[in-house]
Motif scaffolding. Structure first.
Motif, PDB file in Angstrom:
ATOM      1  N   ASP A  24      13.748  72.511  63.111  1.00  0.00           N
ATOM      2  CA  ASP A  24      14.550  73.022  61.991  1.00  0.00           C
ATOM      3  C   ASP A  24      15.587  74.026  62.472  1.00  0.00           C
ATOM      4  N   LEU A  57      17.442  83.839  55.469  1.00  0.00           N
ATOM      5  CA  LEU A  57      17.148  82.626  54.700  1.00  0.00           C
ATOM      6  C   LEU A  57      18.384  82.090  53.996  1.00  0.00           C
ATOM      7  N   ASN A  58      19.190  82.989  53.438  1.00  0.00           N
ATOM      8  CA  ASN A  58      20.427  82.550  52.771  1.00  0.00           C
ATOM      9  C   ASN A  58      21.347  81.849  53.760  1.00  0.00           C
ATOM     10  N   TYR A 112      20.504  80.533  56.710  1.00  0.00           N
ATOM     11  CA  TYR A 112      19.802  79.341  57.214  1.00  0.00           C
ATOM     12  C   TYR A 112      19.981  78.163  56.255  1.00  0.00           C
ATOM     13  N   ARG A 113      19.767  78.428  54.968  1.00  0.00           N
ATOM     14  CA  ARG A 113      19.901  77.351  53.986  1.00  0.00           C
ATOM     15  C   ARG A 113      21.346  76.883  53.854  1.00  0.00           C
ATOM     16  N   GLU A 114      22.274  77.819  54.000  1.00  0.00           N
ATOM     17  CA  GLU A 114      23.694  77.464  53.914  1.00  0.00           C
ATOM     18  C   GLU A 114      24.077  76.499  55.038  1.00  0.00           C
ATOM     19  N   LYS A 128      21.913  74.602  56.825  1.00  0.00           N
ATOM     20  CA  LYS A 128      21.141  73.368  56.667  1.00  0.00           C
ATOM     21  C   LYS A 128      21.752  72.453  55.609  1.00  0.00           C
ATOM     22  N   GLU A 129      22.289  73.044  54.545  1.00  0.00           N
ATOM     23  CA  GLU A 129      22.900  72.240  53.481  1.00  0.00           C
ATOM     24  C   GLU A 129      24.127  71.477  53.970  1.00  0.00           C
ATOM     25  N   GLU A 170       9.062  82.803  44.731  1.00  0.00           N
ATOM     26  CA  GLU A 170      10.242  83.028  45.573  1.00  0.00           C
ATOM     27  C   GLU A 170      10.142  84.329  46.352  1.00  0.00           C
TER      28      GLU A 170
END
Length: 307
Positions: free
Chosen positions: A5, A86-87, A89-91, A93-94, A177
Motif C-alpha cells: 500500500d 492519512l489525508n 495518503y488517501r489523496e 491513493k485516490e 473514524e
C-alpha cells in the motif's frame, strides 16, 4: 506492486534518503509524503534541511505533502501527524498511485506504519476507582478482553495495566473514524550510511547551510515575533543558533556544540530504526554509496518480489 500500500524510505540525517525517494517517485510517477517532524514548519528551511531542490528530478517537480503546513511556534504533535498523513495518503491513493513515505522521525514513521491509536486519552477517575482493588492478574484478564496481548509491557505493573484498560475503554466509546487507523502494508527501505561518511556529510552540510544563511533565517524568525524559547523547543539547529543569536554562545561554541548534537541525533535515529526491526518491522537496507540508479533498481526489484 499490488502487494504493498506504501513504500517507506527511512534513514538518518544526511543519508540521502530524500533524493532517493524523489528519484523513485519520478520513476513510479507518484508522490512523496514527508515523515519529518520539523519540515512541517514554514520559513524553517535551512535549519530543517528541507532541500526542496531534491524534489525536482530531470527538470520535473515531484509532488510532496506535509512540508510547510504550519506556522513556526506551533507545537505540532504525533496525533496531528497521523491525521494529516492519512489525508495525504488517501489523496495519493485516490489517484491510483503508490505513495512514498520519506523521513527520519522514527516516532512519526512508526505511528503510521504500525497504526498506533494515539488520540490523547483523558483520565477516567470512576474507572480507575473501580479497578483500584484488582490484582495484576485480574487486570491482565480484563485487558485481554479488549485486545490480544502481543507483549507484556502493558501489564508489567498495576498502574500500567489500569492505564491500558482506560485507553481501550476510551477508544471503544469513540466513533469509528476516531478509533480505527488502517493497517498499511509498506515496503520499508532503509538507507545505510557508514558512520564515518555520515559524520563527514553532516559536517560538510552544516557548513554549507551556515554559508547559505541559516543564522539569518533564525534571526528573521526571532524578528517576526517568535520567542527564543519557542525556537529552542525545536532543538538542534534552532536551539544552538538561537543561543548564538541571543548572545549566549560564541560562533565557535555554537558550531562545535551543534555539530556534536547533530552527530548524536543521527546515532539516535539509527537506534530507533534498529529498534523498529526488533519490534517486528522488516527494513531492507541499501548502501548509501551505491549509484542512484542502482538503488532505485533494487527497490523496484523488492516491489515485485514476494516475501
Amino acid at each position: 506492486m499490488e502487494m504493498y500500500d506504501l513504500i517507506t524510505i527511512l534513514g538518518p540525517t544526511a543519508s540521502g534518503k530524500t533524493p532517493l525517494a524523489a528519484a523513485l517517485a519520478y520513476k513510479l510517477d507518484t508522490e512523496i509524503i514527508s515523515g519529518d517532524s520539523r519540515q512541517i514548519y514554514r520559513r524553517m528551511d535551512l535549519g530543517t534541511g528541507k532541500d526542496l531542490a531534491d524534489y525536482t528530478v530531470d527538470g520535473h517537480p515531484v509532488p510532496y505533502h506535509l512540508i510547510d503546513i504550519v506556522e513556526p511556534g506551533y507545537k505540532y504533535n504525533v496525533f496531528e501527524y497521523q491525521h494529516d498523513f492519512l489525508n495525504a495518503y488517501r489523496e495519493v491513493k485516490e489517484k491510483g498511485k503508490l505513495p512514498i513515505l520519506c523521513g527520519g522521525t522514527g516516532m512519526y514513521l512508526e505511528s503510521v506504519l504500525k497504526g498506533y491509536k494515539l488520540l490523547p486519552v483523558p483520565e477516567n477517575p470512576e474507572l480507575r476507582a473501580s479497578l483500584a482493588d484488582k490484582s495484576l492478574e485480574e487486570l491482565t484478564q480484563l485487558l485481554s478482553a479488549y485486545k490480544k496481548l502481543h507483549n507484556s509491557t502493558d501489564v508489567d505493573t498495576v498502574k500500567r495495566a489500569i492505564r491500558a484498560i482506560e485507553i481501550k475503554e476510551y477508544y471503544r466509546q469513540q466513533p469509528p473514524e476516531y478509533r480505527d487507523f488502517p493497517q498499511i502494508n509498506s515496503l520499508i527501505v532503509g538507507v545505510d550510511i557508514d558512520r564515518e561518511l555520515r559524520r563527514e556529510k553532516i559536517s560538510r552540510r552544516l557548513k554549507q547551510r551556515l554559508d547559505e544563511g541559516m543564522v539569518d533565517e533564525v534571526r528573521a524568525l526571532l524578528d517576526s515575533g517568535i520567542t527564543p524559547e519557542d525556537l529552542i523547543y525545536y532543538g538542534l539547529e534552532y536551539k544552538y543558533l538561537t543561543l548564538y543569536a541571543t548572545g549566549e554562545l560564541s560562533y565557535e561554541e555554537m558550531f562545535h556544540q551543534l555539530e556534536t548534537a547533530i552527530h548524536q541525533f543521527a546515532k539516535r535515529q539509527m537506534t530507533w530504526f534498529r529498534g523498529m526491526e526488533r519490534r517486528g518491522f522488516t527494513i531492507h537496507w541499501l548502501d548509501a554509496r551505491l549509484p542512484m540508479e542502482e538503488k532505485v533498481e533494487k527497490i523496484m526489484n523488492l516491489l515485485h518480489t514476494k516475501n
